[in-house]
Design an enzyme around this catalytic site. Sequence first.
Site: not given
Length: 318
Positions: A155, A218, A254
């Site tokens: 991430d 995300k 996400k």
Amino acid sequence: LSKPSFLNFGSMQPKHTSPDLSVLLKSVPPIDQIGEQERISKIQTRSLKGPAKLQGLRMALSMIDLTTLEGKDTPSKVRQLCYKAQNLHCQSPELPTVAAVCVYPTMVGVAKKALIHSSIKVASVSTAFPSGQAPFEVKKLDTLYAIEHGADEIDMVISRGHFLAGEYNYVFDEIAAIKALCGTARLKVIFETGELDSLDQVRRISDLAIAAGADFIKTSTGKIQPAATFPVVYTMLGAIKDHHDRTGQMIGMKPAGGISSSKIALQHLLLVKEVLGDAWLTNEWYRFGASSLANDLLMQYQKQLTGKYQSASYFSID
């Protein structure tokens, strides 16, 4: 002392890989904020009842990236989190496990060992999370350390300062360079939408990150508010849908930051179904970045089964 293997690579300067982004950026559609809000408002009026709600709660649990990203994290805390990820509630063995445990790079090895007998992924933040304020050399080391120690997913945070300054090629190249380091690990690109100026900027970075190779996009680090608001998520889902319509390629989503209640999580799932369809209603393509959401989902699940709320003390904090 011998040099660790994760330091054995060539030049740490990012290579210029970005195409002429002018065509891509000119094709980014403007955001109709009024139209978006009307559609979101209709979805938020819906509610799930009975078996459908139970199914939704189980689905949301299976999509969680159970997260601890604190300076006070210890190996013991991470091992406890990994135990919870595999054993959400002793009274409901039918429940799924969460999708992943998300930790700092220094804790990846601990989590990997604790989850060795499960299918739960180990995700690691990188690229100087949460600020992204570090030289590319540091970001590269950060990512390679996590990969070397077994991270299944990375991430990364984008360089928001460069993006807001209009240096789109720099941001594209950085994402592409980190993607190249990931190998088989999937790359989630974090925008930190609370630091972006508008939904048009959210759509612009969504298209840019997808073009640069993001496997997931995300919303946030969870450190800044506002984070995963419905307008932001809707805008990002629209970018994923348009990309899929053009190419047939699925990109994951996400939302993270501020999603702590079952009601909000289920509304997000309704939004995904409305915009992208059932194919995205799996943890292969949709995740919640959360630390406290799991307990509220578990409390709601037990309420649906028994008709009574259990005390929060029946559920582990970590």
